[in-house]
Every structure is written in C-alpha cells, then in structure tokens.
Design an enzyme around this catalytic site. Structure first.
Site, mmCIF file in Angstrom:
data_model
loop_
_atom_site.group_PDB
_atom_site.id
_atom_site.type_symbol
_atom_site.label_atom_id
_atom_site.label_comp_id
_atom_site.label_asym_id
_atom_site.label_seq_id
_atom_site.Cartn_x
_atom_site.Cartn_y
_atom_site.Cartn_z
ATOM 1 N N GLY A 70 76.606 -98.002 49.186
ATOM 2 C CA GLY A 70 75.546 -98.681 49.911
ATOM 3 C C GLY A 70 76.004 -99.968 50.575
ATOM 4 O O GLY A 70 75.597 -100.277 51.697
ATOM 5 N N THR A 71 76.850 -100.721 49.896
ATOM 6 C CA THR A 71 77.299 -101.999 50.454
ATOM 7 C C THR A 71 78.030 -101.775 51.776
ATOM 8 O O THR A 71 77.777 -102.469 52.773
ATOM 9 C CB THR A 71 78.218 -102.726 49.451
ATOM 10 O OG1 THR A 71 77.464 -102.977 48.258
ATOM 11 C CG2 THR A 71 78.738 -104.035 50.011
ATOM 12 N N ASN A 154 64.961 -103.984 45.926
ATOM 13 C CA ASN A 154 65.604 -103.617 44.664
ATOM 14 C C ASN A 154 65.085 -104.429 43.487
ATOM 15 O O ASN A 154 65.142 -103.978 42.345
ATOM 16 C CB ASN A 154 67.127 -103.765 44.777
ATOM 17 C CG ASN A 154 67.531 -105.076 45.379
ATOM 18 O OD1 ASN A 154 67.187 -105.367 46.525
ATOM 19 N ND2 ASN A 154 68.244 -105.889 44.629
ATOM 20 N N GLN A 182 67.316 -98.027 47.534
ATOM 21 C CA GLN A 182 66.389 -97.862 46.411
ATOM 22 C C GLN A 182 65.303 -96.837 46.710
ATOM 23 O O GLN A 182 64.656 -96.336 45.785
ATOM 24 C CB GLN A 182 65.736 -99.194 46.034
ATOM 25 C CG GLN A 182 66.695 -100.231 45.491
ATOM 26 C CD GLN A 182 67.232 -99.885 44.088
ATOM 27 O OE1 GLN A 182 66.662 -99.074 43.363
ATOM 28 N NE2 GLN A 182 68.352 -100.495 43.717
ATOM 29 N N GLY A 203 75.024 -93.188 46.535
ATOM 30 C CA GLY A 203 74.999 -92.080 45.595
ATOM 31 C C GLY A 203 74.635 -92.462 44.174
ATOM 32 O O GLY A 203 73.889 -91.747 43.496
ATOM 33 N N HIS A 204 75.139 -93.623 43.696
ATOM 34 C CA HIS A 204 74.997 -93.888 42.262
ATOM 35 C C HIS A 204 73.588 -94.308 41.846
ATOM 36 O O HIS A 204 73.320 -94.481 40.661
ATOM 37 C CB HIS A 204 76.047 -94.897 41.779
ATOM 38 C CG HIS A 204 75.809 -96.313 42.165
ATOM 39 N ND1 HIS A 204 75.316 -97.240 41.278
ATOM 40 C CD2 HIS A 204 76.009 -96.985 43.320
ATOM 41 C CE1 HIS A 204 75.240 -98.421 41.890
ATOM 42 N NE2 HIS A 204 75.655 -98.286 43.126
ATOM 43 N N THR A 240 90.489 -91.795 54.645
ATOM 44 C CA THR A 240 90.556 -90.377 54.292
ATOM 45 C C THR A 240 89.214 -89.893 53.776
ATOM 46 O O THR A 240 88.579 -90.555 52.952
ATOM 47 C CB THR A 240 91.667 -90.152 53.244
ATOM 48 O OG1 THR A 240 92.909 -90.534 53.842
ATOM 49 C CG2 THR A 240 91.734 -88.691 52.812
ATOM 50 N N CYS A 328 73.959 -106.855 41.109
ATOM 51 C CA CYS A 328 75.170 -107.343 41.760
ATOM 52 C C CYS A 328 75.334 -108.841 41.527
ATOM 53 O O CYS A 328 76.430 -109.365 41.632
ATOM 54 C CB CYS A 328 75.130 -107.055 43.250
ATOM 55 S SG CYS A 328 74.754 -105.330 43.599
HETATM 56 C C1 LIG Z 1 68.816 -102.313 47.971
HETATM 57 C C2 LIG Z 1 70.279 -102.169 47.723
HETATM 58 N N1 LIG Z 1 71.123 -102.179 48.762
HETATM 59 C C3 LIG Z 1 72.446 -102.038 48.602
HETATM 60 C C4 LIG Z 1 73.012 -101.895 47.364
HETATM 61 C C5 LIG Z 1 74.488 -101.743 47.221
HETATM 62 O O1 LIG Z 1 74.832 -100.384 47.003
HETATM 63 P P1 LIG Z 1 76.230 -100.022 46.314
HETATM 64 O O2 LIG Z 1 76.137 -100.441 44.878
HETATM 65 O O3 LIG Z 1 76.337 -98.526 46.471
HETATM 66 O O4 LIG Z 1 77.308 -100.721 47.046
HETATM 67 C C6 LIG Z 1 72.175 -101.914 46.228
HETATM 68 C C7 LIG Z 1 72.753 -101.854 44.865
HETATM 69 O O5 LIG Z 1 72.295 -102.492 43.952
HETATM 70 C C8 LIG Z 1 70.774 -102.033 46.425
HETATM 71 O O6 LIG Z 1 69.924 -102.030 45.396
#
Ligand SMILES: Cc1ncc(COP(=O)(O)O)c(C=O)c1O
Length: 406
Positions: A70-71, A154, A182, A203-204, A240, A328
């Site tokens: 996601g990041t 989140n 989310q 994915g996670h 890759t 995070c």
């Molecule tokens: C709203 C939101 N965006 C982005 C992310 C980041 O995703 P990732 O952990 O896959 O980098 C998170 C993870 O906590 C999230 O809750």
C-alpha cells in the site's frame, strides 16, 4: 502469548487458501518478463491474477499496476501524479487525516519538490469538509496536480465522501487518488464506478502476505514513475514481476469480496457488542467517528485520564492486542494526527485506543476484552494521575516565575 488479537487493521492473518497458492508459485522458476517457456508460465500466472484482481474491483486488467504494498501504491498515486502532471499544475491537496503513506509523500513534495501542499480540513467526525474542498478548488483547482482522499480512515474507520470529491474535482479537471487500503474487503469497492484516477490497495490487510499490493490507475492517468529500472508495469513501476505475490493477492481478494457481505455484518454486530459493553464499563469513554459511516470492524475510542500506551500495555499483559492508531507510527508515542485534525487537544489525542476486528474474531474475544477492561483502565488512570499532578505543579511554578507556559 496473546490470546485475543484485535489489531486486524494493522495486519491480519494470511488465509490458508492464500498460503497454499502462494507456496505453490513461490517455487515456480521463471521471470515473467522472460520469453522462454518458464517465463511464459510465470507470466500466465501473473496475468491471470491481474485479471482476477481487476474483475473483483471493477477495473480493467490494464489498469492494475502491481506494487510491493500500500505504501508504494500511495506514493505512486501522489508523487507519480505530481511529477506526471502538466507544468502549470504544481499544487497538491490531501485530507489532513490521510495515512502517512499519502500525507508524508505530499509533505515531501512540498519540502523537496516545490509543490504547494494543502492539508484539507475534516469535521469533528473526521470526515472531509466538502465546502472547504470546493473553496480550495475554486482558488487553486486549475493549478492542482492531484487531490488525495482516502476511502476509509485506518484509525477511526470513517468513510470519506469519495464520490463527491471526484465530482468536485472533475469540474476542475483534477485527478483524484484514493487510498482504499482499509476499505477493500470491508466495503464494496468499484474502481470504474468511483471515478477516481488512481486507487491504492494492500494485500496484508485482506489475508495475503505483506509485500504485495496494487495501484489501480486509469489508462489516462498521467503518472511519472517513482521507481526507475526495467520499465515493467506500463513503465510506471519497475522491478521484477512477482507472480507468486500477484496470485496471493488475487486469491485473498477473491475470497474477501465473495465473503464480504456476510462477514462484515457479523463483524459489525461484534463491534457493536464491544462498543456497547465498553461504554457501559467506561461511561466517559468516547467512540470516535460514531456519527459518520464507519468500517464495520473498527472501534476507535478515547478514554479520558489515560495515556493510550498505558492502556495498551495493560491490555497486552491481559492477553489482548489492540493499537493506538496507525500501526506504522505506533512504536513512537505521538498524539494521533487524525484526532488533532478532528479538533482534539493533545492529551485526548494521546488517549486513543483502536480495536479492529477481523475474520478470526469471535464473541469470546469481545468478552475477553470486556472482562479485563475495567481493571486495565483503572490502572492506566492511576498511572496517569500523578503525572497530571506533576505537570500542573510545574505549570503553577512556571507561571509564578513569570515564565509563561508555551
Ligand atoms: C490506510 C492505509 N494506507 C496505507 C497503508 C500502508 O500499506 P502497506 O502496509 O501495505 O505499505 C496502510 C497500512 O497500515 C493503511 O492503513
């Protein structure tokens, strides 16, 4: 060992079916970009997974840009849009409650790349103020490269008015990035219907492993790459290709979407039970974003007279895993930027605890939390009181000395 895990928004369990599919492809030999038979087979897995992901999210397969989470997808959606925009569009606007993957990417554009960055205000429920957005667009819409509004928050779980944002931005020709990390699996997410230009998922959060995600990007999205290299993924995401990860994401997404309706009503009922029980035991606790549409498995509460760290410590010792907000940043004791944006003072923004329910959550977990909560809160309050008294005494001393409390 932790017996009750209520931190599914931070990360959730990898599903059995996903682990099996992932393991199968982890040992498959071949780079999907190679033209030999091994490569072609890996490419087949990758492209079938891409088609599946697209079908589950109302996108075209060519709109799926696979990322490492996601990041990365958020960074590409914001930084990529800024660098891909035409010369005159140097402004960026994001809601003040975005995840750091969006918020800090935008702030970096401001400090290091010459962007004019605006953090858009939210109301007391944590929902974007659409009048503020309209006023902003009237002022700098023509100069704006991208507006970012998350699908759901989140921390609070508050759902944002993405459709209204898209409509307002369309009139000014401004692309919209939405962070649906989310929301996917919890709410119906249809990329085409949303009208957003780009959408991030991870994915996670839905039962796939950490390290795979995607940015859905319309074909007309003007994106510049953030990662430079072999030019994979439409030239905007070099690296890759990860066939096993793509299959894991597709498998998790298929299950999450298929089970969504039934699962989310089950979660909402459990969450409501937890919420009612918590308010009965701690009547002065405040459920945040309770007046907004909320994710079904989210319960974010502020507990007066406590520090979230102390509550979390007590819960952990009693076998309950929860969090203070965004995982995070949970390692660092910071007040929640989301609550500050909602108008809270620092002390309140430090007293927020997030319970997030997921597929493995049962009634027993809810009862476990409720059984231990009164003692945990009492201890956290007792630990907090002397500190408050010390702080008050220091303030009195400082004003007596004419220092003035800043
Ligand atoms: C709203 C939101 N965006 C982005 C992310 C980041 O995703 P990732 O952990 O896959 O980098 C998170 C993870 O906590 C999230 O809750």
């Amino acid at each position: 060992m932790t017996a009750t895990y209520l931190d599914h928004a931070a990360t959730t369990v990898v599903r059995e079916e996903v682990a099996r599919a992932y393991a199968e492809d982890l040992q498959r030999l071949g780079n999907p970009s190679s033209t030999h038979a091994f490569g072609r087979e890996a490419r087949r897995v990758l492209e079938e997974s891409r088609e599946s992901i697209a079908a589950d999210l109302g996108a075209h397969p060519t709109e799926v840009v696979l990322t490492a989470g996601g990041t990365e997808a958020d960074n590409l959606g914001v930084v990529g849009a800024f660098h891909g925009a035409s010369e005159g569009r140097r402004a960026v606007a994001v809601t003040a409650v975005e995840h750091p993957a969006v918020l800090d990417a935008a702030r970096w554009l401001g400090t290091a790349q010459g962007a004019e960055v605006t953090e858009l205000a939210v109301d007391a429920e944590g929902v974007l103020d659409l009048d503020g957005l309209a006023a902003h667009l009237a002022r700098v819409g023509e100069r704006t490269a991208v507006v970012a509004v998350m699908w759901a928050n989140n921390e609070t779980g508050a759902v944002q008015p993405v459709a209204e944002v898209v409509a307002a931005c369309a009139a000014a020709g401004v692309p919209v990035h939405t962070d649906a990390v989310q929301a996917v699996g919890q709410l119906p997410v249809d990329f085409a219907a949303s009208g957003a230009t780009t959408l991030a998922l991870s994915g996670h959060k839905i039962g796939a492993p950490v390290g795979v995600g995607a940015l859905l990007a319309r074909r007309d999205a003007a994106l510049a790459p953030v990662l430079h290299g072999g030019g994979q993924e439409r030239g905007v995401r070099s690296g890759t290709l990860d066939a096993a990860g793509a299959r894991a994401l597709a498998t998790a997404l298929r299950l999450a979407v298929a089970e969504r309706e039934e699962e989310t009503s089950r979660l909402a009922a459990l969450r409501d039970r937890l919420q009612d029980g918590l308010l009965a035991l701690v009547p002065d606790a405040r459920v945040r974003s309770a007046g907004a549409p909320r994710l079904p498995g989210h319960l974010f509460v502020t507990i007066p007279g406590t520090d979230a760290d102390a509550v979390l410590f007590g819960l952990d010792a009693a076998g309950v895993a929860a969090s203070a907000g965004s995982a995070c940043t949970a390692g660092v004791t910071q007040p929640s930027h989301v609550l500050l944006a909602m108008g809270d003072d620092e002390a309140t923004a430090r007293s927020a605890v997030r319970f997030t329910l997921g597929r493995p959550t049962t009634e027993r977990d809810v009862e476990h939390v409720l059984a231990v909560l009164p003692e945990v809160v009492a201890r956290a309050r007792a630990a907090h009181a002397p500190r408050r008294a010390t702080a008050a005494a220091a303030t009195r001393l400082a004003s007596a000395a004419g220092a003035g409390a800043r």
